[in-house]
Design an enzyme around this catalytic site. Sequence first.
Site, PDB file in Angstrom:
ATOM      1  N   CYS A  80       0.747  -1.199   0.262  1.00 51.51           N
ATOM      2  CA  CYS A  80       0.158   0.270  -0.112  1.00 51.51           C
ATOM      3  C   CYS A  80       0.900   1.087  -0.030  1.00 51.51           C
ATOM      4  O   CYS A  80       1.360   1.738   1.120  1.00 51.51           O
ATOM      5  CB  CYS A  80      -0.823  -0.007   1.283  1.00 51.51           C
ATOM      6  SG  CYS A  80      -1.805   1.639   1.608  1.00 51.51           S
TER       7      CYS A  80
ATOM      8  N   CYS B  83      -0.093   3.950   2.280  1.00 47.57           N
ATOM      9  CA  CYS B  83       0.190   3.559   3.891  1.00 47.57           C
ATOM     10  C   CYS B  83       1.595   4.185   4.181  1.00 47.57           C
ATOM     11  O   CYS B  83       2.186   4.716   5.358  1.00 47.57           O
ATOM     12  CB  CYS B  83       0.140   2.135   3.921  1.00 47.57           C
ATOM     13  SG  CYS B  83      -1.395   1.415   3.678  1.00 47.57           S
TER      14      CYS B  83
END
Length: 249
Positions: free
Chosen positions: A174, A177
């Site tokens: 991700c 993230c």
Amino acid sequence: MRIGELAARAGTTTRTLRYYESRGLLPARRNGNGHRTYDESDLRLLRQIRTLQDFGFGLEETRPFVECLRAGHPEGDSCPASLQVYRRKLGELDTLIAELGAVREQVGRQLARAEAARAALAADAAVPGGPVPECELGGGTAMSGVPEVTDADFAEEVLGAGLPVLVEFTADWCPPCRQMAPVLRELAAAEEGRLKVVQLNVDRNPATTNAYKVLSMPTFMVFRDGEPLRSMVGARPGRRLREELRDVL
């Protein structure tokens, strides 16, 4: 209806209802015996709050919708103040989409570079196949200063914590993230002693991820006294994250 029945029908806890009451979002009516009492209109208010929070709205952002319903309007979003919140939220989403577009372009460039480097190495007879080039974007999401929790210790580290806890549900794959890493490090340092900041890898901890119905990464959930108070989806600037946590700290 009593507070326990309202909580059951709304799919939440009595602790959460008391918190909403303390914030002025639910009425504080009591009957002759001193017990909290609610009606169908309160259930409607609560469902409006929960729906908006599922969309990533902060608790204070739900207030205009609640006040709109209390004023007798058929829908919580039929008042000018509610529409303004919608417009502001759309602006935030547009900004985030633009940021994610930039991340996607960067990942695309890195992929093209990595594939070209691998092809060049594979062409070298001395190194058949060639080693896999390292990704310059970095590896996993573990970060210094932000501890990682797991299915095994979630109850102790999060639900049993003496402080409010911000949990980032994250994943190694991700990019947004990873963008949040410095924001969370800074927040953890600035709010030490008032807020606990942790992360949980969704791929390695499916039980907790499924229990809280986390579908997108990053998802941020705030817990206090063992109960989830808020859910926020998507990367966000540090200033906005602090604003969303203001009523928790």
